[in-house]
Design a protein around this motif. Structure first.
Motif, mmCIF file in Angstrom:
data_model
loop_
_atom_site.group_PDB
_atom_site.id
_atom_site.type_symbol
_atom_site.label_atom_id
_atom_site.label_comp_id
_atom_site.label_asym_id
_atom_site.label_seq_id
_atom_site.Cartn_x
_atom_site.Cartn_y
_atom_site.Cartn_z
ATOM 1 N N GLU A 192 0.834 -1.205 0.000
ATOM 2 C CA GLU A 192 0.000 0.000 0.000
ATOM 3 C C GLU A 192 0.865 1.251 0.000
ATOM 4 N N GLU A 193 0.537 2.173 -0.891
ATOM 5 C CA GLU A 193 1.191 3.479 -0.945
ATOM 6 C C GLU A 193 0.172 4.532 -0.514
ATOM 7 N N THR A 194 0.490 5.230 0.567
ATOM 8 C CA THR A 194 -0.480 6.131 1.177
ATOM 9 C C THR A 194 -0.946 7.218 0.215
ATOM 10 N N GLY A 195 -0.019 7.830 -0.502
ATOM 11 C CA GLY A 195 -0.392 8.926 -1.394
ATOM 12 C C GLY A 195 -1.403 8.508 -2.443
ATOM 13 N N SER A 196 -1.194 7.341 -3.058
ATOM 14 C CA SER A 196 -2.129 6.886 -4.092
ATOM 15 C C SER A 196 -3.488 6.533 -3.490
ATOM 16 N N GLN A 197 -3.497 6.003 -2.266
ATOM 17 C CA GLN A 197 -4.767 5.671 -1.623
ATOM 18 C C GLN A 197 -5.598 6.923 -1.345
ATOM 19 N N VAL A 198 -4.939 7.972 -0.902
ATOM 20 C CA VAL A 198 -5.640 9.239 -0.655
ATOM 21 C C VAL A 198 -6.181 9.797 -1.969
ATOM 22 N N LEU A 199 -5.373 9.739 -3.017
ATOM 23 C CA LEU A 199 -5.801 10.258 -4.318
ATOM 24 C C LEU A 199 -6.987 9.468 -4.861
ATOM 25 N N ILE A 200 -6.987 8.152 -4.665
ATOM 26 C CA ILE A 200 -8.116 7.331 -5.110
ATOM 27 C C ILE A 200 -9.401 7.776 -4.430
ATOM 28 N N SER A 201 -9.336 8.039 -3.121
ATOM 29 C CA SER A 201 -10.545 8.482 -2.409
ATOM 30 C C SER A 201 -11.046 9.820 -2.941
ATOM 31 N N LEU A 202 -10.131 10.666 -3.410
ATOM 32 C CA LEU A 202 -10.543 11.960 -3.981
ATOM 33 C C LEU A 202 -11.180 11.800 -5.354
ATOM 34 N N LEU A 203 -10.773 10.766 -6.095
ATOM 35 C CA LEU A 203 -11.279 10.577 -7.456
ATOM 36 C C LEU A 203 -12.609 9.837 -7.505
ATOM 37 N N ILE A 204 -12.921 9.060 -6.464
ATOM 38 C CA ILE A 204 -14.157 8.256 -6.480
ATOM 39 C C ILE A 204 -15.405 9.104 -6.714
ATOM 40 N N PRO A 205 -15.627 10.223 -5.981
ATOM 41 C CA PRO A 205 -16.859 10.988 -6.229
ATOM 42 C C PRO A 205 -16.968 11.529 -7.638
ATOM 43 N N PHE A 206 -15.847 11.949 -8.225
ATOM 44 C CA PHE A 206 -15.883 12.456 -9.598
ATOM 45 C C PHE A 206 -16.176 11.330 -10.589
ATOM 46 N N ALA A 207 -15.613 10.153 -10.324
ATOM 47 C CA ALA A 207 -15.883 9.014 -11.206
ATOM 48 C C ALA A 207 -17.356 8.637 -11.166
ATOM 49 N N ALA A 208 -17.911 8.567 -9.952
ATOM 50 C CA ALA A 208 -19.329 8.212 -9.815
ATOM 51 C C ALA A 208 -20.214 9.266 -10.476
ATOM 52 N N TYR A 209 -19.905 10.526 -10.250
ATOM 53 C CA TYR A 209 -20.721 11.614 -10.808
ATOM 54 C C TYR A 209 -20.665 11.622 -12.338
#
Length: 546
Positions: A214-231
């Motif tokens: 697990e890479e912390t930076g990429s995990q945080v970025l994924i959480s930021l991208l999820i709402p935009f992907a869903a929308y």
């Protein structure tokens, strides 16, 4: 002025707003301070921000709605689901119809479809704005949970109603049957997409991290991208991107309960999302202040077209709409309360009728905020025939005025209504917390014993494993012992824990000062100082959160 410079100035306004709000001698809601700062920035620098409705909607709404769904207290949401659904859906429709007809009657120059769109925009409430007031006014916790749950769902229902009203204004026609079918598709598709995107992304993420680390930076970025992907996916499939973002957030809260992320990932992700929430909400209100001069000028033109030549009519419109919103909300809450009492009486349950002041608090605490402003700025600029959308500037001004006045009204009246109000005792969940801590301590002791035997087997230094395991298990046994003495000695034990916490904090602060001192003397490298201080910070954060 370049877009980058304008963005930096807006962010500077957001940063200053927090300090100014805390420095003021009287409690002023943070959104009002941010609006004032935006207006002040315009007075000294012409930013010339041209807001594109589609881009504005995409940038701000998905992450804010996603975070609301992620962090909403699920216990309160389920416990008061009936009340929340009545407010989030029934009250929204009631508000759209009642306020839409009222606006069309009060301002005949505003077409009925546009009046319904304005009413739909004004129907969502904002818990963040209420929280700014609740920081200094003790709003009952259960009422805050209801307001938070309502705002989570009425954001979606209100903005979907706005979409129908805008479509009717653009096309000049409206079909109830077609609207109902469209609403079902929008809602069901949006919710399904939000759930599917979050589950799909989290499952793929967990699969990869399990095999590659697990890479912390990429995990945080994924959480930021999820709402935009869903929308974006929901909008591409002509479903509700709003509901997709909300559903994605709620699903994220359940997906996170698997606890597969690293502790450092959760710590950093929380910090990043706190910053995103503060910045996004702040920029929206600072932008409102920055846009106020042009909004007022455009609204004054519409007022003149309506036959009124005095700008004071703008203030009259805003005050009248605020009174109408509060009256509609009070009436709905009162009738809903009667219905709840009636259902309880039919089941043989006796419920004491709350004071009318509590109903009034519910009505006035439903202030408008970021979602309302973000929604109204997405009104189209042009009609299908190329002409300007009717009364768009007036709609933006009314929304801005309602936000400001509702915040002022809540900050002034809520302390008066809540003063001396007798409320039912709030459950503290202290016993559940103590049981959970004791259960976790027992699980930890078993895990330490197993690890101790496995790691020490066949080693020469096995006695060290036994010694360290015994030391750690003693800490957990003290926690279990404290839970067992919840009776007569329970209060004394909690007092001892509090004293221990204060002493440990004093020790941690001394450690941190010493690390910094050695860093200034070049006895430790900067990298080592950061590492050691971070360890102290994490320990202190854990202590303060207990």
């Amino acid at each position: 002025m370049t877009t980058i410079t304008a963005t930096l100035l807006l962010l500077l306004g957001v940063v200053l707003s927090g300090s100014i709000s805390r420095a003021l001698p009287i409690p002023v809601p943070l959104p009002l301070v941010q609006i004032a700062l935006g207006f002040a920035i315009t007075a000294v620098a012409d930013l010339g921000v041209d807001l594109n409705p589609d881009i504005f909607f995409l940038l701000f709404l998905p992450p804010l709605l996603f975070l609301d769904g992620w962090r909403i207290p699920k216990e309160g949401l389920l416990k008061d689901k009936g009340t929340i659904l009545e407010l989030a859906f029934g009250l929204v429709v009631f508000t759209v119809l009642g306020l839409g007809l009222f606006i069309n009657w009060m301002i005949p120059a505003v077409p009925l479809a546009v009046a319904f769109a304005i009413a739909a925009i004004l129907s969502p409430t904002d818990p963040i704005a209420v929280s700014a007031i609740a920081a200094r006014v003790p709003i009952p916790k259960r009422l805050m949970h209801i307001l938070e749950g309502e705002s989570l769902l009425n954001d979606a229902s209100g903005l979907v109603c706005m979409r129908f009203a805008v479509a009717a204004a653009l096309t000049g026609s409206f079909s109830v049957v077609e609207a109902t079918g469209t609403f079902v598709w929008l809602a069901a598709g949006g919710i399904a997409i939000g759930v599917a995107v979050t589950l799909g992304v989290t499952q793929a993420k967990n699969w990869l991290t399990h095999r590659l680390g697990e890479e912390t930076g990429s995990q945080v970025l994924i959480s930021l991208l999820i709402p935009f992907a869903a929308y974006l996916l929901a909008e591409h499939l002509h479903c509700s991107g709003i509901l997709a973002a909300v559903a994605a957030g709620i699903t994220m809260s359940y997906a996170e309960q698997t606890g597969q992320a690293l502790a450092i990932t959760r710590v950093q992700r929380t910090a990043v999302w706190d910053m995103v929430q503060f910045a996004a909400n702040g920029i929206i209100f600072v932008l409102l202040g920055e846009q106020l001069p042009s909004i007022i000028a455009g609204a004054a033109r519409v007022v003149r077209e309506a036959g009124h030549h005095e700008p004071v009519w703008l203030l009259i419109y805003v005050l009248a709409i605020n009174v109408a919103l509060a009256a509609l909300r009070f009436a709905w809450a009162w009738v809903s309360l009667d219905f709840t009492l009636f259902r309880a009486a039919r089941r043989g349950h006796h419920m004491e009728r709350p004071s009318w002041r509590l109903v009034a608090v519910t009505a006035l605490a439903g202030v408008r905020g970021a979602i309302t402003l973000a929604g109204v700025l997405t009104l189209p600029i042009f009609m299908n025939d190329g002409s300007f959308f009717p009364a768009r500037d007036l709609a933006i001004f009314l929304a801005a005025g309602v936000i400001i006045v509702s915040l002022l009204a809540a900050s002034i009246t809520l302390p008066v209504l809540l003063k001396g109000l007798k409320l039912p005792p709030e459950p503290t969940h202290r016993k559940e917390e103590e049981w959970a801590r004791a259960g976790a301590a027992e699980a930890a002791i078993k895990a330490i014993e197993q690890a101790q035997h496995q790691l020490a087997e066949g080693r020469r230094d096995a006695d060290l494993y036994i010694e360290m395991g015994a030391r750690l298990m003693e800490v957990y046994r003290r926690r279990i012992d404290g839970h067992a003495r919840v009776g007569a000695d329970g209060e004394r034990f909690r007092q001892a824990e509090s004293i221990e916490q204060e002493l440990r904090l004093a020790g941690l602060q001394a450690e941190r000062r010493e690390f910094y001192r050695r860093g200034r003397l070049n006895e430790l490298s900067d990298e080592m100082v950061r590492k050691l201080v971070r360890e102290i910070d994490l320990q202190e954060t854990r202590l303060l959160s207990d």
